[in-house]
Design a protein around this motif. Structure first.
Motif, PDB file in Angstrom:
ATOM      1  N   SER A   1       0.594  -1.216   0.110  1.00 54.52           N
ATOM      2  CA  SER A   1      -0.199  -0.058  -0.128  1.00 54.52           C
ATOM      3  C   SER A   1       0.747   1.260  -0.033  1.00 54.52           C
ATOM      4  O   SER A   1       1.928   1.292   0.518  1.00 54.52           O
ATOM      5  CB  SER A   1      -0.862  -0.047   1.171  1.00 54.52           C
ATOM      6  OG  SER A   1      -2.071  -0.985   1.291  1.00 54.52           O
ATOM      7  N   LEU A   2       0.269   2.119  -0.423  1.00 52.61           N
ATOM      8  CA  LEU A   2       0.966   3.538  -0.875  1.00 52.61           C
ATOM      9  C   LEU A   2       1.028   4.100   0.663  1.00 52.61           C
ATOM     10  O   LEU A   2       1.764   4.952   1.210  1.00 52.61           O
ATOM     11  CB  LEU A   2       0.348   4.453  -1.697  1.00 52.61           C
ATOM     12  CG  LEU A   2       0.903   5.882  -1.810  1.00 52.61           C
ATOM     13  CD1 LEU A   2       2.376   5.844  -2.429  1.00 52.61           C
ATOM     14  CD2 LEU A   2       0.047   6.691  -2.980  1.00 52.61           C
ATOM     15  N   PHE A   3      -0.250   3.994   1.568  1.00 48.96           N
ATOM     16  CA  PHE A   3      -0.534   4.557   2.681  1.00 48.96           C
ATOM     17  C   PHE A   3      -0.448   3.314   3.693  1.00 48.96           C
ATOM     18  O   PHE A   3      -1.103   2.228   3.490  1.00 48.96           O
ATOM     19  CB  PHE A   3      -1.729   5.481   2.748  1.00 48.96           C
ATOM     20  CG  PHE A   3      -1.772   6.428   1.737  1.00 48.96           C
ATOM     21  CD1 PHE A   3      -1.050   7.715   1.859  1.00 48.96           C
ATOM     22  CD2 PHE A   3      -2.605   6.367   0.387  1.00 48.96           C
ATOM     23  CE1 PHE A   3      -1.205   8.772   0.983  1.00 48.96           C
ATOM     24  CE2 PHE A   3      -2.605   7.498  -0.281  1.00 48.96           C
ATOM     25  CZ  PHE A   3      -1.836   8.660  -0.003  1.00 48.96           C
ATOM     26  N   LEU A   4      -0.150   3.567   4.800  1.00 50.00           N
ATOM     27  CA  LEU A   4      -0.148   2.850   6.006  1.00 50.00           C
ATOM     28  C   LEU A   4      -1.542   3.161   6.615  1.00 50.00           C
ATOM     29  O   LEU A   4      -1.968   4.322   6.782  1.00 50.00           O
ATOM     30  CB  LEU A   4       0.825   2.939   6.992  1.00 50.00           C
ATOM     31  CG  LEU A   4       2.260   2.549   6.530  1.00 50.00           C
ATOM     32  CD1 LEU A   4       3.538   2.555   7.432  1.00 50.00           C
ATOM     33  CD2 LEU A   4       2.173   1.054   6.109  1.00 50.00           C
ATOM     34  N   PRO A   5      -2.335   2.157   7.316  1.00 50.09           N
ATOM     35  CA  PRO A   5      -3.358   2.471   7.951  1.00 50.09           C
ATOM     36  C   PRO A   5      -2.870   3.100   9.497  1.00 50.09           C
ATOM     37  O   PRO A   5      -2.045   3.053  10.022  1.00 50.09           O
ATOM     38  CB  PRO A   5      -3.956   1.265   8.518  1.00 50.09           C
ATOM     39  CG  PRO A   5      -2.909   0.026   8.341  1.00 50.09           C
ATOM     40  CD  PRO A   5      -1.946   0.709   7.384  1.00 50.09           C
ATOM     41  N   SER A   6      -3.822   4.027   9.697  1.00 53.88           N
ATOM     42  CA  SER A   6      -3.579   4.940  11.010  1.00 53.88           C
ATOM     43  C   SER A   6      -3.680   4.004  12.130  1.00 53.88           C
ATOM     44  O   SER A   6      -3.318   4.445  13.294  1.00 53.88           O
ATOM     45  CB  SER A   6      -4.378   6.168  10.938  1.00 53.88           C
ATOM     46  OG  SER A   6      -5.852   5.819  11.109  1.00 53.88           O
ATOM     47  N   LYS A   7      -4.500   3.199  12.152  1.00 52.28           N
ATOM     48  CA  LYS A   7      -4.727   2.213  13.370  1.00 52.28           C
ATOM     49  C   LYS A   7      -5.170   0.725  12.873  1.00 52.28           C
ATOM     50  O   LYS A   7      -6.053   0.744  11.654  1.00 52.28           O
ATOM     51  CB  LYS A   7      -5.585   2.907  14.130  1.00 52.28           C
ATOM     52  CG  LYS A   7      -6.015   1.951  15.572  1.00 52.28           C
ATOM     53  CD  LYS A   7      -6.709   2.479  16.707  1.00 52.28           C
ATOM     54  CE  LYS A   7      -7.866   3.660  16.471  1.00 52.28           C
ATOM     55  NZ  LYS A   7      -8.577   4.045  17.667  1.00 52.28           N
ATOM     56  N   ILE A   8      -5.086  -0.134  13.493  1.00 51.02           N
ATOM     57  CA  ILE A   8      -5.668  -1.274  13.359  1.00 51.02           C
ATOM     58  C   ILE A   8      -6.319  -1.828  14.537  1.00 51.02           C
ATOM     59  O   ILE A   8      -5.820  -1.986  15.602  1.00 51.02           O
ATOM     60  CB  ILE A   8      -4.482  -2.661  12.803  1.00 51.02           C
ATOM     61  CG1 ILE A   8      -3.736  -2.345  11.523  1.00 51.02           C
ATOM     62  CG2 ILE A   8      -5.223  -4.082  12.679  1.00 51.02           C
ATOM     63  CD1 ILE A   8      -2.594  -3.068  11.149  1.00 51.02           C
TER      64      ILE A   8
END
Length: 174
Positions: free
Chosen positions: A65-72
């Motif tokens: 992914s280009l962006f990482l999740p802000s939280k899982i």
């Protein structure tokens, strides 16, 4: 802020109940999507899902992914944090208890190793009946037989919309 993305194969009322509480959320059935800037991922597997395999799909999604999740946020089962006896686990999950706990422990460890903000919610078996709700910190024993669907949805909503449980594994029990 990005989207709240629920990922689930569940056939019970949990996802519709949570969507009522978090109507702006998106519900998907797999990790085959593109993460957008600021997305919060909330994974809601069942007890018997192959979470040890599915967490690999999550890792692949994050890696590509280009962006990482802000939280899982992950809904897990009780027993993954030394919070239940073998007898309790057998009563809750039957013959597959040990295998299910090991698979969920592996998935939780992988999520921790992503080094992203996370919340793990360790829940007793879910019932459609309302129950009381206690949040139990890691290392403390979970008691009871089942936790209410509404109570699980309440904690998931809190986990995805606030930083109340940031980088914690919490247990929920009646």
């Amino acid at each position: 802020m990005g989207r709240i993305v629920f990922i689930s194969h569940r056939h019970d009322a949990l996802v519709p109940t949570i969507i009522k509480r978090v109507p702006e959320a998106v519900a998907l059935t797999s990790f085959k999507f593109e993460i957008q800037r600021g997305d919060i991922l909330c994974w809601l597997p069942t007890v018997n899902e192959y979470v040890d395999d599915e967490v690999q799909e999550l890792a692949e999604l994050i890696d590509h992914s280009l962006f990482l999740p802000s939280k899982i946020v992950m809904l897990s089962i009780a027993g993954t944090a030394d919070d239940a006896t073998n007898q309790q686990l057998q009563e809750w999950y039957g013959q597959q208890a040990t295998q299910a706990v090991l698979a969920h422990q592996y998935a939780v460890k992988m999520i921790d190793e992503f080094e992203l903000p996370y919340t793990i919610i360790r829940a007793l078996p879910i019932t459609n009946e309302e129950t009381s709700l206690k949040v139990i910190s890691e290392g403390n024993t979970l008691e009871g037989k089942e936790i209410g669907l509404g109570q699980v949805a309440q904690i998931i909503e809190q986990a995805v919309t606030t930083d109340d449980f940031r980088n914690q594994s919490i247990g929920i029990a009646p």
